[in-house]
Design a protein around this motif. Sequence first.
Motif, short mmCIF file in Angstrom:
data_model
loop_
_atom_site.label_atom_id
_atom_site.label_comp_id
_atom_site.label_asym_id
_atom_site.label_seq_id
_atom_site.Cartn_x
_atom_site.Cartn_y
_atom_site.Cartn_z
N ASN A 1 -44.83 -51.81 9.01
CA ASN A 1 -43.86 -52.59 9.77
C ASN A 1 -44.57 -53.38 10.85
O ASN A 1 -45.68 -53.03 11.27
CB ASN A 1 -42.83 -51.66 10.42
N ILE A 2 -43.93 -54.44 11.34
CA ILE A 2 -44.49 -55.24 12.43
C ILE A 2 -43.93 -54.72 13.75
O ILE A 2 -42.71 -54.59 13.90
CB ILE A 2 -44.16 -56.74 12.25
N TYR A 3 -44.83 -54.41 14.69
CA TYR A 3 -44.39 -53.89 15.98
C TYR A 3 -44.17 -55.04 16.95
O TYR A 3 -45.04 -55.86 17.18
CB TYR A 3 -45.45 -52.92 16.55
N LYS A 4 -42.96 -55.08 17.58
CA LYS A 4 -42.61 -56.22 18.44
C LYS A 4 -42.25 -55.81 19.86
O LYS A 4 -41.96 -56.66 20.70
CB LYS A 4 -41.44 -56.99 17.81
N LYS A 5 -42.24 -54.51 20.16
CA LYS A 5 -41.86 -54.06 21.50
C LYS A 5 -42.98 -54.30 22.51
O LYS A 5 -44.13 -54.46 22.15
CB LYS A 5 -41.49 -52.58 21.46
N LYS A 6 -42.62 -54.26 23.79
CA LYS A 6 -43.58 -54.53 24.86
C LYS A 6 -44.19 -53.26 25.45
O LYS A 6 -45.13 -53.31 26.23
CB LYS A 6 -42.90 -55.33 25.99
N LYS A 7 -43.63 -52.10 25.07
CA LYS A 7 -44.15 -50.84 25.58
C LYS A 7 -44.65 -49.95 24.46
O LYS A 7 -44.03 -49.87 23.40
CB LYS A 7 -43.07 -50.10 26.39
N LEU A 8 -45.78 -49.29 24.70
CA LEU A 8 -46.32 -48.31 23.77
C LEU A 8 -46.29 -46.96 24.49
O LEU A 8 -47.22 -46.58 25.17
CB LEU A 8 -47.76 -48.69 23.37
N PHE A 9 -45.16 -46.25 24.33
CA PHE A 9 -44.93 -44.99 25.02
C PHE A 9 -44.98 -43.82 24.03
O PHE A 9 -44.23 -43.79 23.06
CB PHE A 9 -43.58 -45.03 25.74
N LYS A 10 -45.89 -42.86 24.30
CA LYS A 10 -46.06 -41.69 23.44
C LYS A 10 -46.30 -42.09 21.98
O LYS A 10 -45.60 -41.62 21.08
CB LYS A 10 -44.86 -40.76 23.56
N LYS A 11 -47.26 -42.97 21.77
CA LYS A 11 -47.60 -43.43 20.43
C LYS A 11 -49.03 -43.01 20.07
O LYS A 11 -49.86 -42.75 20.94
CB LYS A 11 -47.49 -44.96 20.33
N PHE A 12 -49.30 -42.98 18.79
CA PHE A 12 -50.67 -42.79 18.30
C PHE A 12 -51.17 -44.19 17.95
O PHE A 12 -50.73 -44.80 16.98
CB PHE A 12 -50.67 -41.87 17.08
#
Length: 239
Positions: A154-165
């Motif tokens: 999938n294409i990631y479009k959010k502005k925050k990367l919270f609790k991600k690998f």
Amino acid sequence: MLFFIIGKKISYSLSPVIYKFLLERSNCIYKKISSKKKFFFIKIILFFKNSKYINITIPYKEKIFKICNFSSKDSNFSKSCNLLIKKNNSLFSYNTDGIGFYKTIKKIKYYDEVIIFGAGGVVKGIIKYIKKKIFIINRTEKKLIIINKIKKTNIYKKKKLFKKFIINSIPNKYFYFFLKKKKIKIKKSFIYNLSYKNFSFKSSLDGLNMLYEQAKENIKIIKYEKKRKKIIQKINKIS
């Protein structure tokens, strides 16, 4: 044993150090060779006059795969090659990026979503071993289309990367530039940087771990091939 690694810009490679350490009892001679695109296949032919084993690195992993006669499951899955072996005048393609990657993340706390920066050859090799939902951030859509033919992402479009690998497969300077340009903020995430240099983030891992595990897998393949050859020779003598 004579071993080569070939790529476009190869001076930075730490493969010789790792292979010499792992094969110290085998009197391994490991050479790194830089090659421009137009000379690549010529150099491969010349190398095989002296050796049967060649490591392939960027940007030639996909290029060499296309001319191989046989390929391992992981190599065929990713359509790329990082270990090239010549057997009986045939070229065999292997890719140990995925298994090398997997062995380094087994003990890492896994998050629900995996965000990958970049969509190059190494990403094709590792996505098979990622069982969670994958998002990719890449500059162009062309490579994303190719990746999606291998495995759904999938294409990631959010502005925050919270609790991600987060997995970074692009040069560090472009990674930081991209975060700044897109105003993306990283919080409480684990970052796996596939390049040699680690980030300043608290929870992170660098690509040396993967390179080491990848080298061990390559050596397993080579030792198996040597053993197989000896067995065949013994059988031929008996028969």
